[in-house]
Design a protein around this motif. Structure first.
Motif, mmCIF file in Angstrom:
data_model
loop_
_atom_site.group_PDB
_atom_site.id
_atom_site.type_symbol
_atom_site.label_atom_id
_atom_site.label_comp_id
_atom_site.label_asym_id
_atom_site.label_seq_id
_atom_site.Cartn_x
_atom_site.Cartn_y
_atom_site.Cartn_z
ATOM 1 N N MET A 1 0.831 -1.361 0.102
ATOM 2 C CA MET A 1 0.112 -0.160 -0.082
ATOM 3 C C MET A 1 0.959 1.285 -0.163
ATOM 4 O O MET A 1 0.463 2.349 -0.747
ATOM 5 N N ILE A 2 1.888 1.259 0.745
ATOM 6 C CA ILE A 2 2.721 2.350 0.815
ATOM 7 C C ILE A 2 3.756 2.494 -0.392
ATOM 8 O O ILE A 2 3.457 3.798 -1.034
ATOM 9 N N GLY A 3 3.889 1.445 -1.033
ATOM 10 C CA GLY A 3 4.430 1.674 -2.609
ATOM 11 C C GLY A 3 3.465 2.256 -3.367
ATOM 12 O O GLY A 3 3.867 3.087 -4.385
ATOM 13 N N LEU A 4 2.135 2.085 -3.390
ATOM 14 C CA LEU A 4 1.161 2.608 -4.133
ATOM 15 C C LEU A 4 0.930 3.953 -4.110
ATOM 16 O O LEU A 4 0.852 4.890 -5.031
ATOM 17 N N ILE A 5 0.909 4.548 -2.571
ATOM 18 C CA ILE A 5 0.962 5.881 -2.409
ATOM 19 C C ILE A 5 1.811 6.763 -2.890
ATOM 20 O O ILE A 5 2.071 7.804 -3.536
ATOM 21 N N GLU A 6 3.347 5.941 -2.606
ATOM 22 C CA GLU A 6 4.540 6.572 -3.450
ATOM 23 C C GLU A 6 4.585 6.729 -4.803
ATOM 24 O O GLU A 6 4.842 7.896 -5.217
ATOM 25 N N GLU A 7 3.986 5.811 -5.337
ATOM 26 C CA GLU A 7 3.897 5.858 -6.831
ATOM 27 C C GLU A 7 2.818 7.087 -7.171
ATOM 28 O O GLU A 7 3.136 7.663 -8.321
ATOM 29 N N PHE A 8 1.704 7.234 -6.676
ATOM 30 C CA PHE A 8 1.059 8.303 -7.015
ATOM 31 C C PHE A 8 1.487 9.750 -6.330
ATOM 32 O O PHE A 8 0.843 10.832 -6.752
ATOM 33 N N GLY A 129 4.848 7.321 -14.832
ATOM 34 C CA GLY A 129 4.529 8.098 -13.410
ATOM 35 C C GLY A 129 4.335 9.526 -13.399
ATOM 36 O O GLY A 129 4.514 10.222 -12.252
ATOM 37 N N LEU A 130 4.198 10.267 -14.607
ATOM 38 C CA LEU A 130 3.759 11.526 -14.901
ATOM 39 C C LEU A 130 2.262 11.810 -14.765
ATOM 40 O O LEU A 130 1.926 12.145 -15.760
ATOM 41 N N TRP A 131 1.820 11.546 -13.586
ATOM 42 C CA TRP A 131 0.242 11.769 -13.520
ATOM 43 C C TRP A 131 -0.200 12.895 -13.735
ATOM 44 O O TRP A 131 -1.279 12.931 -14.400
ATOM 45 N N PRO A 132 0.308 14.139 -13.190
ATOM 46 C CA PRO A 132 -0.404 15.378 -13.530
ATOM 47 C C PRO A 132 -0.263 15.507 -15.237
ATOM 48 O O PRO A 132 -1.289 16.291 -15.579
ATOM 49 N N VAL A 133 0.656 15.157 -15.806
ATOM 50 C CA VAL A 133 0.878 15.300 -17.229
ATOM 51 C C VAL A 133 -0.361 14.500 -17.832
ATOM 52 O O VAL A 133 -1.185 14.651 -18.752
ATOM 53 N N ALA A 134 -0.430 13.157 -17.293
ATOM 54 C CA ALA A 134 -1.519 12.195 -18.048
ATOM 55 C C ALA A 134 -2.885 12.670 -17.897
ATOM 56 O O ALA A 134 -3.766 12.678 -18.613
ATOM 57 N N LEU A 135 -3.159 13.039 -16.519
ATOM 58 C CA LEU A 135 -4.559 13.463 -16.100
ATOM 59 C C LEU A 135 -4.959 14.769 -16.874
ATOM 60 O O LEU A 135 -6.119 14.684 -17.425
ATOM 61 N N LEU A 136 -4.121 15.816 -16.754
ATOM 62 C CA LEU A 136 -4.411 17.010 -17.376
ATOM 63 C C LEU A 136 -4.817 16.881 -18.870
ATOM 64 O O LEU A 136 -5.619 17.522 -19.611
ATOM 65 N N SER A 137 -3.680 16.160 -19.558
ATOM 66 C CA SER A 137 -3.865 15.942 -20.859
ATOM 67 C C SER A 137 -5.234 15.175 -21.463
ATOM 68 O O SER A 137 -5.687 15.338 -22.409
#
Length: 178
Positions: A1-8, A129-137
């Motif tokens: 679970m910690i790994g998932l939190i770190e990923e995000f 892992g570039l979530w802001p880029v992926a989500l915003l685009s």
């Protein structure tokens, strides 16, 4: 679970506000170019240009982020982030080109091709892992596809609708009162 939190919680080297402004600016600039093409009644219009500009900006931001990623800072790893972007861009462009058809003198599938290209950019950014880029685009691409179509139909009727409007207007101006 910690790994998932770190990923995000992976942060980008550029502040998300800078990424947002760059993607918004690219989308707006694509819209300016696309609006001109739309007025000229060209097959690649407003939405297509907006999607292509947005996708190109996403690929550029991804390349900048790859260079700054700690995973690629090791001296044992030779990185050339442009090769990754080129490979994915070429692959997605090949697929997107297959969606473009010419039927009865009309080009179809350009927005689909641009959307596929953007989907490749979203996939690349999410994979890194570039979530802001992926989500915003993805959000901006969805808005372009959903909302701009409504704007296009309200502000700029299609050529066939203009022909019908002209025919109605001409028949009303024939001078026949009865």
């Amino acid at each position: 679970m910690i790994g998932l939190i770190e990923e995000f919680s992976l942060s980008t080297s550029l502040p998300w506000q800078v990424i947002a402004v760059r993607l918004l600016l690219a989308t707006g600039l694509g819209g300016v170019l696309g609006f001109e093409r739309e007025i000229a009644e060209r097959p690649a219009g407003l939405r297509t240009h907006m999607m292509i500009a947005l996708a190109a900006a996403v690929f550029a931001v991804i390349a900048l982020e790859i260079i700054a990623m700690p995973a690629f800072s090791d001296d044992q790893i030779r990185t050339d982030p442009l090769r990754l972007v080129e490979a994915i861009t070429a692959g997605v462009a090949f697929l997107a080109a297959g969606s473009i058809l010419m039927r009865r003198g009309k080009v179809q599938g350009l927005t689909t091709g641009a959307g596929m290209w953007l989907a490749g950019a979203c996939g690349l950014s999410a994979g890194l892992g570039l979530w802001p880029v992926a989500l915003l685009s993805c959000l901006l691409g969805g808005l372009v596809l959903a909302l701009v179509r409504r704007l296009e139909t309200r502000v700029m009727p299609k050529p066939s609708e203009r022909s019908v409007e002209r025919s109605i207007k001409q028949s009303g101006d024939s001078g026949d009162d009865g």
